[in-house]
Design a protein around this motif. Structure first.
Motif: not given
Length: 329
Positions: A89-116
């Motif tokens: 219940p405390e975790h969601l596994s997200v199987q997605l590779g990096r997409v450098p063309d996506d400007p949001a990708d730069a905010g998805m580094e280790e430890g970053a806060a994100i919203g889904l």
């Protein structure tokens, strides 16, 4: 496993589930006390079983992320159903590779806060999930859950999806940076004019977009949410400013509360027919006076204005296409 409605081990009541921005808007409509009670019941620090079963069904996820410059971006990322899994219940596994063309990708580094935001357009179900990225790799990451809550199906238009290429295949077209959304003047190069006019048409015809926002009240909290209405519900001025009505809703004010605190937002307008994404990051002003909002948009209780500073058009960014089945108004 305590949720935000629980009581800590020492018996002291937990802090409010809402930050200062959310509380300010709740107070402006006389709902602060009621929403404090509601928030403690519905906002959890874990995913209920219903949400854990929901996310693996999805062919895409909406993401909100903040880059190193503090600009917030919204994006859509696709995968074959099952690319999202909840091992507990405390975790969601997200199987997605990096997409450098996506400007949001730069905010998805280790430890970053994100919203889904998990949203199933063909059933109109949606659930929100906010947390932190852990174990980031070329194959994906795990989200540590900070907040989990559901939303009603209001203003979600019913669309059926299909894949047009393998989910992990890169977009066949490179991302394009746009200077702004102002109506082009005479003498502007034809290619630039065509791109700006196409972006304006997408916004002016849209019945759906997604907006990301964040607040740095204590630990950073990032949120991404759905906005919908009749096609054309967003007004786009000649100067490139977007005006967006805010209608009666659940009174959480997660998005507007974040905007009130830091004045930034990230918007993404999907082109459901082509898989393209128009992504923008910029500055926001909020108008809380209901009489001013209602004068601009019938039935609106508030409105906000968005001025983009950075704009990216990603043609065929998604391997998905959608067919509109019915409007929900």
């Amino acid at each position: 496993m305590d949720d935000r409605a629980g009581i800590p081990q020492d018996g002291a009541p937990e802090a409010s589930p809402w930050h200062a921005g959310e509380q300010a808007i709740q107070r402006s409509i006389g709902a602060a006390e009621r929403m404090d009670e509601v928030g403690r019941k519905v906002i959890r620090r874990f995913m209920p079983d219903q949400h854990r079963q929901f996310f693996p069904q999805l062919p895409f996820i909406v993401v909100g992320a903040v880059d190193g410059a503090g600009d917030v971006w919204a994006t859509l990322r696709a995968g074959e159903p099952g690319f999202l899994q909840s091992p507990d219940p405390e975790h969601l596994s997200v199987q997605l590779g990096r997409v450098p063309d996506d400007p949001a990708d730069a905010g998805m580094e280790e430890g970053a806060a994100i919203g889904l935001l998990g949203i199933e357009l063909h059933t109109r179900r949606r659930n929100r999930l906010n947390g932190r990225v852990r174990g980031q790799s070329a194959q994906g990451f795990v989200l540590d859950v900070d907040e989990s809550f559901g939303n009603c199906p209001q203003y979600i238009h019913v669309r059926d999806f299909s894949f047009t290429r393998a989910a992990g295949a890169p977009a066949p077209v490179a991302a394009l940076q746009l200077p702004d959304l102002r109506l082009p003047d005479a003498g502007v190069p034809a290619d630039s004019t065509a791109a700006v006019l196409a972006a304006r048409r997408l916004i002016e015809d849209a019945g759906t977009f997604f907006v990301a926002s964040y607040a740095d009240q204590g630990a950073r909290r990032v949120d991404v949410s759905h906005r919908g209405g009749a096609p054309g519900f967003v007004h786009l001025g000649d100067d490139g400013t977007l005006s967006v009505p805010d209608y009666a809703g659940n009174r959480f004010f997660s998005t507007l509360g974040n905007m009130l605190l830091n004045g930034r937002a990230g918007l993404v307008f999907p082109d459901f027919a082509s898989g393209g994404l128009l992504q923008m990051s910029g500055d926001v002003e909020i108008e809380l006076a209901p009489q001013i909002a209602a004068a601009a948009f019938a039935g609106a209780e508030r409105l906000w204005r968005f001025r983009p500073r950075r704009i990216v058009w990603r043609a065929q960014a998604l391997p998905l296409r959608w067919e509109l089945r019915s409007l929900t108004l």
